[in-house]
Design a protein around this motif. Structure first.
Motif, PDB file in Angstrom:
ATOM      1  N   TRP A 153     -64.336  20.917  16.126  1.00  0.00           N
ATOM      2  CA  TRP A 153     -65.355  21.960  16.105  1.00  0.00           C
ATOM      3  C   TRP A 153     -66.710  21.296  16.343  1.00  0.00           C
ATOM      4  O   TRP A 153     -67.216  20.565  15.482  1.00  0.00           O
ATOM      5  N   LYS A 154     -67.291  21.534  17.503  1.00  0.00           N
ATOM      6  CA  LYS A 154     -68.512  20.835  17.890  1.00  0.00           C
ATOM      7  C   LYS A 154     -69.685  21.270  17.026  1.00  0.00           C
ATOM      8  O   LYS A 154     -69.652  22.308  16.362  1.00  0.00           O
ATOM      9  N   ALA A 155     -70.729  20.460  17.077  1.00  0.00           N
ATOM     10  CA  ALA A 155     -71.882  20.652  16.200  1.00  0.00           C
ATOM     11  C   ALA A 155     -72.460  22.061  16.319  1.00  0.00           C
ATOM     12  O   ALA A 155     -72.807  22.511  17.400  1.00  0.00           O
ATOM     13  N   ARG A 156     -72.528  22.745  15.179  1.00  0.00           N
ATOM     14  CA  ARG A 156     -73.146  24.065  15.107  1.00  0.00           C
ATOM     15  C   ARG A 156     -74.303  24.054  14.115  1.00  0.00           C
ATOM     16  O   ARG A 156     -74.945  25.068  13.895  1.00  0.00           O
ATOM     17  N   LEU A 160     -71.464  18.241   8.320  1.00  0.00           N
ATOM     18  CA  LEU A 160     -70.233  17.659   8.841  1.00  0.00           C
ATOM     19  C   LEU A 160     -69.120  17.848   7.819  1.00  0.00           C
ATOM     20  O   LEU A 160     -69.258  17.456   6.660  1.00  0.00           O
ATOM     21  N   TYR A 161     -68.022  18.463   8.253  1.00  0.00           N
ATOM     22  CA  TYR A 161     -66.856  18.631   7.388  1.00  0.00           C
ATOM     23  C   TYR A 161     -65.827  17.575   7.756  1.00  0.00           C
ATOM     24  O   TYR A 161     -65.360  17.510   8.902  1.00  0.00           O
ATOM     25  N   LEU A 162     -65.471  16.725   6.792  1.00  0.00           N
ATOM     26  CA  LEU A 162     -64.461  15.696   6.995  1.00  0.00           C
ATOM     27  C   LEU A 162     -63.168  16.122   6.322  1.00  0.00           C
ATOM     28  O   LEU A 162     -63.144  16.389   5.120  1.00  0.00           O
ATOM     29  N   ARG A 163     -62.092  16.156   7.080  1.00  0.00           N
ATOM     30  CA  ARG A 163     -60.832  16.711   6.607  1.00  0.00           C
ATOM     31  C   ARG A 163     -60.045  15.722   5.750  1.00  0.00           C
ATOM     32  O   ARG A 163     -59.448  16.105   4.750  1.00  0.00           O
ATOM     33  N   GLY A 164     -59.995  14.452   6.174  1.00  0.00           N
ATOM     34  CA  GLY A 164     -59.158  13.477   5.487  1.00  0.00           C
ATOM     35  C   GLY A 164     -57.739  13.495   6.041  1.00  0.00           C
ATOM     36  O   GLY A 164     -57.297  14.485   6.644  1.00  0.00           O
ATOM     37  N   ILE A 192     -65.554  15.972  13.477  1.00  0.00           N
ATOM     38  CA  ILE A 192     -65.579  14.876  14.436  1.00  0.00           C
ATOM     39  C   ILE A 192     -64.185  14.252  14.511  1.00  0.00           C
ATOM     40  O   ILE A 192     -63.305  14.597  13.728  1.00  0.00           O
ATOM     41  N   GLU A 193     -63.986  13.341  15.432  1.00  0.00           N
ATOM     42  CA  GLU A 193     -62.745  12.559  15.488  1.00  0.00           C
ATOM     43  C   GLU A 193     -62.858  11.453  14.432  1.00  0.00           C
ATOM     44  O   GLU A 193     -63.257  10.339  14.718  1.00  0.00           O
ATOM     45  N   GLU A 194     -62.500  11.821  13.227  1.00  0.00           N
ATOM     46  CA  GLU A 194     -62.705  10.918  12.097  1.00  0.00           C
ATOM     47  C   GLU A 194     -61.591   9.894  11.956  1.00  0.00           C
ATOM     48  O   GLU A 194     -60.499  10.048  12.518  1.00  0.00           O
ATOM     49  N   LYS A 195     -61.861   8.852  11.211  1.00  0.00           N
ATOM     50  CA  LYS A 195     -60.873   7.854  10.843  1.00  0.00           C
ATOM     51  C   LYS A 195     -60.612   7.954   9.340  1.00  0.00           C
ATOM     52  O   LYS A 195     -61.352   8.626   8.612  1.00  0.00           O
ATOM     53  N   CYS A 196     -59.572   7.271   8.893  1.00  0.00           N
ATOM     54  CA  CYS A 196     -59.276   7.213   7.457  1.00  0.00           C
ATOM     55  C   CYS A 196     -60.439   6.553   6.725  1.00  0.00           C
ATOM     56  O   CYS A 196     -61.052   5.616   7.232  1.00  0.00           O
ATOM     57  N   CYS A 197     -60.720   7.030   5.521  1.00  0.00           N
ATOM     58  CA  CYS A 197     -61.793   6.457   4.712  1.00  0.00           C
ATOM     59  C   CYS A 197     -61.474   5.040   4.258  1.00  0.00           C
ATOM     60  O   CYS A 197     -62.365   4.298   3.846  1.00  0.00           O
ATOM     61  N   GLY A 198     -60.179   4.660   4.289  1.00  0.00           N
ATOM     62  CA  GLY A 198     -59.790   3.306   3.907  1.00  0.00           C
ATOM     63  C   GLY A 198     -59.200   3.171   2.520  1.00  0.00           C
ATOM     64  O   GLY A 198     -58.728   2.088   2.148  1.00  0.00           O
ATOM     65  N   VAL A 199     -59.190   4.238   1.738  1.00  0.00           N
ATOM     66  CA  VAL A 199     -58.700   4.153   0.361  1.00  0.00           C
ATOM     67  C   VAL A 199     -57.253   3.669   0.249  1.00  0.00           C
ATOM     68  O   VAL A 199     -56.940   2.867  -0.641  1.00  0.00           O
ATOM     69  N   PRO A 200     -56.343   4.106   1.125  1.00  0.00           N
ATOM     70  CA  PRO A 200     -54.979   3.578   1.012  1.00  0.00           C
ATOM     71  C   PRO A 200     -54.932   2.056   1.133  1.00  0.00           C
ATOM     72  O   PRO A 200     -54.219   1.393   0.367  1.00  0.00           O
ATOM     73  N   ALA A 201     -55.673   1.495   2.078  1.00  0.00           N
ATOM     74  CA  ALA A 201     -55.718   0.037   2.221  1.00  0.00           C
ATOM     75  C   ALA A 201     -56.326  -0.601   0.976  1.00  0.00           C
ATOM     76  O   ALA A 201     -55.844  -1.634   0.488  1.00  0.00           O
ATOM     77  N   TYR A 202     -57.363   0.008   0.450  1.00  0.00           N
ATOM     78  CA  TYR A 202     -58.031  -0.503  -0.752  1.00  0.00           C
ATOM     79  C   TYR A 202     -57.078  -0.535  -1.939  1.00  0.00           C
ATOM     80  O   TYR A 202     -56.963  -1.547  -2.644  1.00  0.00           O
ATOM     81  N   ASN A 203     -56.357   0.563  -2.161  1.00  0.00           N
ATOM     82  CA  ASN A 203     -55.445   0.646  -3.301  1.00  0.00           C
ATOM     83  C   ASN A 203     -54.282  -0.338  -3.183  1.00  0.00           C
ATOM     84  O   ASN A 203     -53.769  -0.819  -4.201  1.00  0.00           O
ATOM     85  N   LEU A 213     -62.275  -0.397   8.112  1.00  0.00           N
ATOM     86  CA  LEU A 213     -62.232   1.060   8.227  1.00  0.00           C
ATOM     87  C   LEU A 213     -63.518   1.694   7.706  1.00  0.00           C
ATOM     88  O   LEU A 213     -64.019   2.670   8.276  1.00  0.00           O
ATOM     89  N   ALA A 214     -64.046   1.153   6.610  1.00  0.00           N
ATOM     90  CA  ALA A 214     -65.277   1.688   6.030  1.00  0.00           C
ATOM     91  C   ALA A 214     -66.435   1.587   7.014  1.00  0.00           C
ATOM     92  O   ALA A 214     -67.210   2.546   7.201  1.00  0.00           O
ATOM     93  N   LYS A 215     -66.560   0.451   7.665  1.00  0.00           N
ATOM     94  CA  LYS A 215     -67.647   0.262   8.631  1.00  0.00           C
ATOM     95  C   LYS A 215     -67.490   1.207   9.815  1.00  0.00           C
ATOM     96  O   LYS A 215     -68.463   1.796  10.296  1.00  0.00           O
ATOM     97  N   GLU A 216     -66.258   1.365  10.305  1.00  0.00           N
ATOM     98  CA  GLU A 216     -66.018   2.250  11.443  1.00  0.00           C
ATOM     99  C   GLU A 216     -66.290   3.703  11.093  1.00  0.00           C
ATOM    100  O   GLU A 216     -66.906   4.438  11.872  1.00  0.00           O
ATOM    101  N   GLN A 217     -65.827   4.125   9.918  1.00  0.00           N
ATOM    102  CA  GLN A 217     -66.030   5.513   9.510  1.00  0.00           C
ATOM    103  C   GLN A 217     -67.500   5.783   9.229  1.00  0.00           C
ATOM    104  O   GLN A 217     -68.026   6.845   9.600  1.00  0.00           O
TER     105      GLN A 217
END
Length: 391
Positions: A153-156, A160-164, A192-203, A213-217
């Motif tokens: 859904w382009k910018a309106r 910004l809504y991040l789905r996860g 947006i075309e989001e990436k994982c927040c990284g929490v699975p890797a962290y845990n 992942l954090a830097k990219e997101q």
């Protein structure tokens, strides 16, 4: 600290350590330098185990909170080998931080034992069940592998809504419903075309992958032009607000969980019936928002909200948090979910939560109807719109 350590004195007597008790008290209370926090936790007679979902359902000493700290200590000190057998108890942790609510020092067992997991990953001592997760995150930035083609859904506006990952994979229709709810609150949101927040890797102990992942997101979010970020996953919100700053990664826009936004802005909405609710750990404990979900539901006129026995900061994890238990021991994860579902079912057959992972866990083990808060509010708003249109 009068009386604070009476429980420990009684426990120490039972282990024949009374001669060493004065020293132990000084160590634990911080009056004598020496033992670090992991040692203090390992010395504790498990005063938080009554709140630990793993300990309640699994019942093993090695997977109890202090038990995990003792194993971690022994590995760290080279007393036992760093291998998968010895590591497994450390991964029987949901990262819910229920333990911290009963600890005099507010220790998080998950945080205390994480360095041992990180050392294991660095040395290549990794469970097969985790390797696919790491590969998926490394290659695709997505827990589940190569993501399917998704509508953006382009910018309106500036929200910004991040789905996860969990919503993108398991509940894609929640995106439309969240955007509708945000629109009714006066926010023209986009994705947006989001990436994982990284929490699975962290845990799971993959610190370097988490930082990547954090830097990219963060770069994607910061370049989106948003002034406000709204998320549906409490773990994502926790990552952006708590974990990223620890690693020097800055999210420029303000980040809120959608339940927080509803708590502030929802009004003039009605419903009938009885509901109960399940507080997600990372919302109630991690983000220190123990009453947010209950407060949102309490705003709905005519709705009877029956609080479960364990709620707020004393909530009981759904069993699928922490990334590891559901992968290494899915039966145990489901048993914990069933324990929670049975408790919730004593109050009502309709359960509202504010986490897609909790929704997935709870609706998979019983006959309860489990709705994400977004679904529930969306349907009420739709009904209100239909009523108004129908005159």
């Amino acid at each position: 600290m009068h009386g604070k350590w009476d429980w420990l004195r009684d426990e120490v007597k039972g282990f024949g350590l009374i001669r060493n008790a004065p020293t132990i008290f000084k160590f634990i209370s911080g009056k004598l330098s020496g033992p670090d926090d992991l040692v203090k936790c390992a010395l504790c007679p498990n005063m938080c185990r009554h709140a630990c979902p793993i300990s309640i359902v699994d019942g093993k000493e090695t997977t109890s909170p202090a038990g995990k700290s003792r194993v971690a200590f022994l590995i760290r000190e080279g007393k036992v080998e760093l291998n998968l057998k010895n590591l497994e108890p450390l991964y029987m942790c949901l990262s819910c931080d229920a333990c911290s609510q009963w600890c005099p020092f507010e220790f998080s067992v998950a945080d205390l034992i994480r360095p041992i997991k990180e050392e294991a990953v660095e040395k290549g001592v990794t469970f097969e069940e985790f390797k696919e997760v790491f590969e998926n995150l490394e290659k695709h930035g997505y827990v589940y592998g190569e993501p399917r083609e998704e509508k953006v859904w382009k910018a309106r506006g500036e929200v910004l809504y991040l789905r996860g990952c969990a919503i993108r994979e398991n509940y894609p229709t929640l995106t439309d419903k969240a955007l509708y709810v945000l629109d009714k609150l006066g926010h023209k949101a986009f994705t947006i075309e989001e990436k994982c927040c990284g929490v699975p890797a962290y845990n799971l102990g993959n610190k370097e992958l988490f930082k990547k992942l954090a830097k990219e997101q963060a770069e994607r979010i910061n370049s989106s032009g948003a002034s406000l970020v709204v998320v549906s996953c409490p773990s994502c919100a926790y990552a952006y607000r708590v974990l990223y700053p620890r690693y020097g990664v800055k999210i420029e826009p303000k980040v809120v969980h959608i339940a927080e936004l509803l708590e502030e802005n929802l009004e003039n909405i009605r419903a009938e019936g009885v509901v109960t609710f399940h507080d997600p750990c990372k919302l109630a404990i991690g983000l220190e928002k123990p009453d947010t979900l209950k407060n949102v539901l309490s705003k709905v006129e005519g709705l009877e909200v029956a609080a479960p026995r364990r709620s707020g900061k004393e909530t009981f994890c759904c069993g699928h948090g922490g990334s590891a238990v559901s992968r290494l021991n899915p039966k145990l994860a489901d048993e914990i979910a069933r324990e929670r579902a049975n408790e919730l079912g004593e109050e009502a057959k309709l359960v509202i939560t504010a986490c897609p992972t909790c929704k997935m866990a709870l609706e998979g083990v019983g006959d309860l109807k489990v709705l994400d808060l977004v679904e529930f509010i969306h349907d009420l708003l739709r009904d209100e719109d239909a009523r108004i249109e129908g005159g």
